[in-house]
Design a protein around this motif. Structure first.
Motif, short mmCIF file in Angstrom:
data_model
loop_
_atom_site.label_atom_id
_atom_site.label_comp_id
_atom_site.label_asym_id
_atom_site.label_seq_id
_atom_site.Cartn_x
_atom_site.Cartn_y
_atom_site.Cartn_z
N TYR A 1 0.84 -1.20 0.00
CA TYR A 1 0.00 0.00 0.00
C TYR A 1 0.87 1.25 0.00
O TYR A 1 0.67 2.14 0.80
N ILE B 1 1.26 3.81 -1.99
CA ILE B 1 0.65 5.10 -2.31
C ILE B 1 -0.06 5.64 -1.08
O ILE B 1 0.00 6.82 -0.76
N ASP B 2 -0.69 4.69 -0.38
CA ASP B 2 -1.37 5.02 0.85
C ASP B 2 -0.42 5.67 1.85
O ASP B 2 -0.72 6.68 2.47
N THR C 1 0.65 9.23 0.62
CA THR C 1 -0.39 10.24 0.82
C THR C 1 -0.53 10.57 2.29
O THR C 1 -0.75 11.72 2.66
N GLY C 2 -0.41 9.54 3.14
CA GLY C 2 -0.49 9.78 4.59
C GLY C 2 0.60 10.73 5.04
O GLY C 2 0.35 11.69 5.77
N PHE D 1 2.28 12.85 3.21
CA PHE D 1 2.09 14.15 2.59
C PHE D 1 1.02 14.96 3.35
O PHE D 1 1.19 16.16 3.59
N SER D 2 -0.06 14.29 3.75
CA SER D 2 -1.12 15.01 4.45
C SER D 2 -0.64 15.50 5.80
O SER D 2 -1.02 16.57 6.26
N ILE E 1 1.10 18.72 5.14
CA ILE E 1 0.15 19.82 4.91
C ILE E 1 -0.33 20.38 6.25
O ILE E 1 -0.38 21.58 6.47
N ASN E 2 -0.67 19.45 7.16
CA ASN E 2 -1.15 19.88 8.48
C ASN E 2 -0.13 20.75 9.20
O ASN E 2 -0.47 21.75 9.82
N ILE F 1 -0.04 24.19 7.69
CA ILE F 1 -1.20 24.98 8.11
C ILE F 1 -0.98 25.53 9.53
O ILE F 1 -1.24 26.69 9.80
N ASN F 2 -0.48 24.65 10.42
CA ASN F 2 -0.28 25.09 11.80
C ASN F 2 0.74 26.22 11.91
O ASN F 2 0.55 27.18 12.64
N LEU G 1 1.48 28.28 9.52
CA LEU G 1 0.85 29.44 8.90
C LEU G 1 -0.05 30.16 9.91
O LEU G 1 -0.05 31.39 10.01
N PHE G 2 -0.78 29.37 10.69
CA PHE G 2 -1.67 29.93 11.71
C PHE G 2 -0.86 30.76 12.72
O PHE G 2 -1.21 31.90 13.03
N GLN H 1 4.56 2.87 12.72
CA GLN H 1 4.17 3.83 11.69
C GLN H 1 5.36 4.60 11.15
O GLN H 1 5.92 5.42 11.85
N ASP I 1 5.11 6.87 8.99
CA ASP I 1 4.68 8.27 8.82
C ASP I 1 5.29 9.15 9.88
O ASP I 1 5.56 10.32 9.66
#
Lengths: 272, 263
Positions: free
Chosen positions: B22, B24-25, B28-29, B31-32, B35-36, B39-40, B42-43, B116, B118
């Motif tokens: 898996y 790709i899974d 993507t995990g 990568f997301s 992104i988080n 965002i944090n 940036l906040f 994990q 990730d």
């Protein structure tokens, strides 16, 4: 044709029972959400204390507090399991059981969740709204509650929920093609959190980005109802944004139908 | 002990095979997650674009605390991710029985079964933020400080693990405790801000009840200001050991109360 409500009300009943059976899970989650709101409240209070201006990019402390609580309650209400539920059924093959029954897969899931939502509304939504209104009355020194605005908010939140449901369902259908959705679910969560204004109020972002985000379907998920409740959208704006939500709901219902049509043809049940 | 390491090796090998299946899974995990983080950050940047400091803490100091908070979190995330599955669905689906029938401690089995990759993302981002903030703040780390850093990260991770064990164990009674665990776990985000901004109730909760403040703010406070190592670093060790003891007790009680949810 049989009355669909009669057919699907059994799912709603099951949804209510499910929510009651796992009520400890539910209440725990709810208490956590409230705790989260209070902590964010203190972070913002510190920000306002450190600032020379009484407003932060156009938001007063009262606005910010309302925004925090309303965003959380909206996310809580419009949250849906459809992507996960359908993804899992596709992955473990139990989707085949739904295919052989004379019911529509989207409606059965929707009515099941409706049962869940009934419990949430009675246990969570009403107390929170009462709390918010009490705060607003004390903080502003007068009753700011407007019944017409509130009714528009309810309409908007129903549309948000439907949009959330169908957007997630369309996403869950991707499992037909990808088999394992875990990573994509994380990715969806991260992107939605940003695009829907859940992480950072859209009003704090650069103007060019704001315009784009407000037209995209994601702002309709929770930013629109919150802005309506806060009285930031009125008159033609209000009609425009509710209309936009409506358009997106229809678009995603059609998208779901389309993907379902494609997928049902080449369904390959894993380990089935 | 040797047997456990050997078993762990086997589990790791199995897991790598699944990861390749898996992949790709996995990508993507990861990568997301990135992104988080963006965002944090940036906040935090948006907040600091409007104010000079947050009740006495400047932007780089807040970034340091934020980066530090990712280290224990990442370490725990890497090692004990399977506890999430216990609380969300392993018990509810009746799959928990398998842990009880194997000749290995069930808690240990749950933990070593999965890990994990990730979490490496968390670790790398954390190290990057801590390093860049340290350079910009002109912090200097001596040998003792580096030792303290390692201790704080390891015992901080134990605080996460303990919380996860305790709430995963709850599933042994109520079948599904994922949402409750999720909510407590998420509250660790608040330890990323100086606890001095909170009122006493919240301060007490995140210091002593769900002591996430010891996974981020308190140790980071020591590295930033040099204040009170006994409390800021020693506290991490004491609190995490106590918490782990309590969690294991809860887990064992849960095993006693467990009735299979067979279907």
């Amino acid at each position: 044709m049989k009355n669909p409500f009669k057919t699907y009300s059994a799912f709603t009943k099951a949804g209510i029972q499910d929510a009651i059976a796992y009520r400890a899970n539910f209440l725990g989650f709810f208490i956590g959400e409230i705790f989260y709101c209070f902590v964010m409240f203190f972070i913002w209070k510190a920000v306002f204390n450190s600032s020379n201006s009484p407003t932060f990019m156009g938001f007063s402390m009262i606005d910010m507090t309302l925004y925090l609580f309303l965003t959380n309650i909206t996310v809580f209400l419009t949250d849906t399991d459809s992507s996960y539920a359908i993804g899992e059924e596709i992955r473990d093959g139990s989707i085949s059981m739904r295919l052989i029954k004379p019911i529509k897969i989207d409606l059965s899931l929707l009515f099941f969740e409706l049962g869940n939502k009934i419990i949430i509304i009675s246990m969570v939504f009403i107390p929170i709204i009462l709390g918010i209104e009490t705060y607003r009355t004390i903080a502003t020194g007068g009753i700011a509650f407007d019944i017409v605005q509130f009714l528009f908010f309810i309409l908007s939140i129903v549309l948000s929920y439907l949009l959330s449901f169908y957007l997630n369902l369309a996403f869950g259908y991707l499992a037909f093609f990808l088999m394992n959705l875990w990573g994509f679910n994380m990715l969806k969560g991260a992107i939605l959190r940003f695009l829907s204004g859940g992480a950072i109020p859209i009003a704090f972002l650069p103007i060019w980005l704001q315009g784009t985000l407000k037209i995209m379907p994601f702002a309709s998920l929770n930013y629109t109802p919150v802005m309506i409740y806060m009285g930031k959208y009125t008159g033609t704006d209000l009609i425009y944004y509710i209309g936009l939500q409506f358009v997106w709901v229809i678009a995603f219902i059609l998208l779901c139908k389309f993907i379902w049509h494609l997928a049902a043809k080449h369904l390959c049940v894993q380990g089935g | 002990m040797k047997r456990i390491f050997k078993l762990y090796g086997t589990f790791v090998a199995q897991h790598c095979k699944r990861l390749m299946e898996y992949r790709i899974d996995f990508l993507t995990g990861a990568f997301s997650f990135l992104i988080n983080q963006v965002i944090n950050i940036l906040f935090i940047s948006i907040i600091f674009s409007q104010i000079p400091d947050l009740q006495g803490w400047n932007y780089q100091q807040i970034i340091f605390i934020y980066g530090f908070s990712l280290l224990p979190k990442g370490l725990d995330h890497f090692c004990t991710d399977n506890l999430w599955k216990v609380s969300y669905f392993i018990v509810r689906r009746g799959d928990f029985d398998k842990y009880l029938t194997r000749p290995i401690n069930p808690l240990l089995h749950v933990i070593i079964e999965d890990f994990q990759f990730d979490a490496l993302g968390e670790f790398i981002v954390g190290i990057y933020l801590v390093t860049s903030a340290s350079i910009k703040l002109g912090l200097s780390f001596g040998v003792v400080d580096i030792l303290f850093l390692i201790v704080a990260v390891i015992f901080g991770a134990l605080i996460f693990t303990s919380i996860k064990i305790a709430f995963a164990a709850l599933a042994l009674w109520i079948k599904r405790s994922g949402s409750i665990l999720h909510m407590f776990y998420m509250s660790s985000d608040f330890a990323r801000y100086p606890v001095t901004i909170y009122n006493n109730v919240i301060k007490t909760i995140i210091t002593y009840i769900i002591p996430f403040a010891f996974t981020a703010f308190y140790p980071a406070n020591y590295f930033l200001t040099g204040a009170n190592p006994l409390f800021n670093i020693g506290g991490v060790v004491v609190i995490s050991v106590i918490l782990l003891g309590i969690s294991i007790c809860i887990w064992n009680k849960g095993l006693g109360a467990y009735e299979s949810a067979g279907s």
